[in-house]
Scaffold this active site. Sequence first.
Site, mmCIF file in Angstrom:
data_model
loop_
_atom_site.group_PDB
_atom_site.id
_atom_site.type_symbol
_atom_site.label_atom_id
_atom_site.label_comp_id
_atom_site.label_asym_id
_atom_site.label_seq_id
_atom_site.Cartn_x
_atom_site.Cartn_y
_atom_site.Cartn_z
ATOM 1 N N GLU A 113 14.810 8.894 1.626
ATOM 2 C CA GLU A 113 13.857 9.302 0.590
ATOM 3 C C GLU A 113 13.559 10.783 0.763
ATOM 4 O OE1 GLU A 113 10.363 6.828 0.504
ATOM 5 O OE2 GLU A 113 11.399 5.229 -0.564
ATOM 6 N N HIS A 228 2.838 11.361 -7.742
ATOM 7 C CA HIS A 228 4.226 10.911 -7.651
ATOM 8 C C HIS A 228 4.985 11.477 -8.840
ATOM 9 C CE1 HIS A 228 7.750 8.420 -7.203
ATOM 10 N NE2 HIS A 228 7.287 8.004 -6.047
ATOM 11 N N ARG A 274 7.487 15.866 -2.722
ATOM 12 C CA ARG A 274 6.937 15.326 -3.974
ATOM 13 C C ARG A 274 6.177 16.349 -4.810
ATOM 14 N NH1 ARG A 274 4.917 9.251 -2.316
ATOM 15 N NH2 ARG A 274 7.031 8.449 -2.354
ATOM 16 N N HIS A 335 -1.048 9.239 -7.240
ATOM 17 C CA HIS A 335 -0.398 8.179 -6.474
ATOM 18 C C HIS A 335 -1.082 7.859 -5.149
ATOM 19 C CE1 HIS A 335 2.861 5.598 -5.326
ATOM 20 N NE2 HIS A 335 3.218 6.342 -4.307
ATOM 21 N N ARG A 370 1.657 13.689 2.046
ATOM 22 C CA ARG A 370 2.209 12.532 2.769
ATOM 23 C C ARG A 370 3.734 12.494 2.663
ATOM 24 N NH1 ARG A 370 3.042 6.652 0.884
ATOM 25 N NH2 ARG A 370 3.169 7.695 -1.127
HETATM 26 C C1 FAD Z 1 2.983 1.479 -7.064
HETATM 27 C C2 FAD Z 1 2.883 1.928 -5.637
HETATM 28 C C3 FAD Z 1 4.027 2.007 -4.849
HETATM 29 C C4 FAD Z 1 3.941 2.411 -3.508
HETATM 30 N N1 FAD Z 1 5.075 2.425 -2.742
HETATM 31 C C5 FAD Z 1 4.967 2.704 -1.417
HETATM 32 C C6 FAD Z 1 6.099 2.597 -0.559
HETATM 33 O O1 FAD Z 1 7.195 2.238 -0.980
HETATM 34 N N2 FAD Z 1 5.916 2.872 0.766
HETATM 35 C C7 FAD Z 1 4.712 3.269 1.289
HETATM 36 O O2 FAD Z 1 4.611 3.501 2.506
HETATM 37 N N3 FAD Z 1 3.629 3.368 0.487
HETATM 38 C C8 FAD Z 1 3.721 3.088 -0.834
HETATM 39 N N4 FAD Z 1 2.614 3.180 -1.631
HETATM 40 C C9 FAD Z 1 1.319 3.489 -1.014
HETATM 41 C C10 FAD Z 1 0.847 2.273 -0.242
HETATM 42 O O3 FAD Z 1 1.194 1.103 -0.949
HETATM 43 C C11 FAD Z 1 -0.657 2.290 -0.016
HETATM 44 O O4 FAD Z 1 -1.069 3.524 0.465
HETATM 45 C C12 FAD Z 1 -1.053 1.208 0.997
HETATM 46 O O5 FAD Z 1 -0.522 -0.027 0.602
HETATM 47 C C13 FAD Z 1 -2.553 1.138 1.125
HETATM 48 O O6 FAD Z 1 -2.878 0.007 1.883
HETATM 49 P P1 FAD Z 1 -4.399 -0.312 2.193
HETATM 50 O O7 FAD Z 1 -4.401 -1.554 3.012
HETATM 51 O O8 FAD Z 1 -5.062 0.880 2.719
HETATM 52 O O9 FAD Z 1 -5.050 -0.582 0.743
HETATM 53 P P2 FAD Z 1 -4.608 -1.549 -0.437
HETATM 54 O O10 FAD Z 1 -3.301 -2.166 -0.196
HETATM 55 O O11 FAD Z 1 -4.782 -0.813 -1.719
HETATM 56 O O12 FAD Z 1 -5.722 -2.693 -0.376
HETATM 57 C C14 FAD Z 1 -7.060 -2.410 -0.733
HETATM 58 C C15 FAD Z 1 -7.865 -3.697 -0.659
HETATM 59 O O13 FAD Z 1 -9.243 -3.385 -0.712
HETATM 60 C C16 FAD Z 1 -9.890 -4.264 -1.621
HETATM 61 N N5 FAD Z 1 -11.100 -3.591 -2.117
HETATM 62 C C17 FAD Z 1 -11.209 -2.381 -2.719
HETATM 63 N N6 FAD Z 1 -12.511 -2.125 -2.982
HETATM 64 C C18 FAD Z 1 -13.224 -3.194 -2.543
HETATM 65 C C19 FAD Z 1 -14.605 -3.539 -2.550
HETATM 66 N N7 FAD Z 1 -15.545 -2.723 -3.052
HETATM 67 N N8 FAD Z 1 -14.963 -4.729 -2.032
HETATM 68 C C20 FAD Z 1 -14.064 -5.596 -1.531
HETATM 69 N N9 FAD Z 1 -12.723 -5.304 -1.493
HETATM 70 C C21 FAD Z 1 -12.333 -4.131 -1.990
HETATM 71 C C22 FAD Z 1 -8.846 -4.557 -2.663
HETATM 72 O O14 FAD Z 1 -9.191 -5.736 -3.347
HETATM 73 C C23 FAD Z 1 -7.600 -4.678 -1.777
HETATM 74 O O15 FAD Z 1 -7.553 -5.963 -1.225
HETATM 75 C C24 FAD Z 1 2.682 2.775 -2.974
HETATM 76 C C25 FAD Z 1 1.532 2.698 -3.757
HETATM 77 C C26 FAD Z 1 1.627 2.276 -5.079
HETATM 78 C C27 FAD Z 1 0.380 2.196 -5.910
#
Ligand code: FAD
Length: 510
Positions: A113, A228, A274, A335, A370
Amino acid sequence: MDKEHVDFLVIGGGVAGLRAAIELAPHGSVLVVTKDIPTESSTGYAQGGIAVAMSDEDEVGIHYEDTLKAGDGLCREDAVRILVEEGPERIQELISWGAEFDKEGSKLAFTLEAAHSRKRILHAHGDATGKELERVLIGKVRSYPSVKRYAFAIAVELIVSDGRCFGAYVLKNRRVVPILAKATVLATGGGGQIFSITTNPQVATADGMAMAFRAGAVLEDMEFVQFHPTSLYLPAAPHFLLSEAMRGEGGILRNINREPFMKRYHPQAELAPRDVVSRAIISEMVKTKSDHVFLDLTHLGSDFVRRRFPRIYSTCLQYDVDITKDLIPVCPAAHYMMGGVKTDTNGATNIKGLYAAGETACTGIHGANRLASNSLLEGLVFGKRAGSSALKNPVEAPEPELQMPTVAHSIPAHDEIRGRLRRLMWEKVGIIRCESSLTTAKQRLSDWAYILDKTLLTRRELELKNMLQVATIITEAALKRKESVGAHYRSDYPQKGKDWQKHISWRKKI
Ligand SMILES: Cc1cc2nc3c(=O)[nH]c(=O)nc-3n(C[C@H](O)[C@H](O)[C@H](O)COP(=O)(O)OP(=O)(O)OC[C@H]3O[C@@H](n4cnc5c(N)ncnc54)[C@H](O)[C@@H]3O)c2cc1C
């Protein structure tokens, strides 16, 4: 007053929250709350994959160097070292729990990538890596009877007294319930929804950052938002992400006159960082007076494209775009947030008993930009570290007097304000910023400042309050950093300034 007690409260059920819960589960009762269905998170939508130095041609030292280079001089080196060194162990562990990453023969398959100097991106089912991670992590969490999970349970505010966090007020079934815990892990993800064009799901409204800020936690690096380069551009379709891996596999960007242009902007062409690709696309859009460019995969062979990107292929087909034959209309989209709640390398914040991990946290790994696919790995590595440090340092203090949030009247036209805020942030605080656009944004945001003083008890209104809180901080941080570094680009200060290696922090006076 009804209240609940658990040993550990985890707010958020993406990769970071689930990995923290797994660490805590053998040591006490754990409650994981998610504001929507358990699988609705950025994690579930992640496509391209997860970066890890495990291929024969790779080394952790090279992953480390690539991460620092992408971060443009602002990464915290100790945190990056931990990420790349502990990453392989977290992946092996995931495989031992049943994760099925794609293989070439009997060996794991790695792809390239942007800004990675080696093929190091593991992927699952072609382009459904996030779904596979969630499947395995949710399965593992469910194997512990000590873990309870509440869906559609929204954290409203943290319960903080005397610099210690005792849990959170949670809105569930239209009632607010105080949930008291010896330690709280904030894993609420990012805030892409603050911008009108975003790849992020509806849940990404920066709730964790806003709640932590109101409770007295330090936020850092908030000016750094990654855009992105390629989201699907079709008036009737959401801004569905078109993974970096499509360019990694040889996809070419063309302007609306079908001309390839990236070589004119950067020697690495389509695989430039990016922010460079996003700005190049915006430039071509302006030059050709168009609101999109094209991504071209037609030369890669239709069998390969269908096999490598099955989810993207079928999603685009729903909108009548056959990515094996047609040029795909694309434009950049908000993103990822590099900034967030400041933590040490164990996920601890400045508030005792409050930990943060994943996109809502700022460990400093990503610096000003990032490196692609480092965030899922960050969620695994630092979710585990936050969990393990939370269980070692429980808050042992008498329960504070609870002050239930008092409900305000609802905000008239809040959905209209939400739309205006999102468009304002995209237009004035987006990919290219300057003093006058940022000052305009700051003024308009201040018109809605009255919302910040209200306690609101519907999901949409709460989200608006949180988005406004964090949008204001992003704008002020972008105004304060009078230089261009990483993903933060100021057209009025296109170079790095004298004092560019600083980090800008924000803390509410309480
Ligand atoms: C379309 C897309 C593609 C991506 N592709 C990649 C990739 O290929 N590789 C990579 O490394 N990263 C990728 N990313 C980035 C990566 O997916 C995220 O940065 C990462 O998954 C974040 O994980 P997290 O556990 O911090 O939060 P998230 O996975 O976003 O989870 C957040 C959680 O918090 C909960 N929440 C939020 N607010 C509240 C609240 N007030 N009360 C209770 N619960 C709450 C939500 O319900 C959810 O369960 C991508 C992101 C997107 C959007």
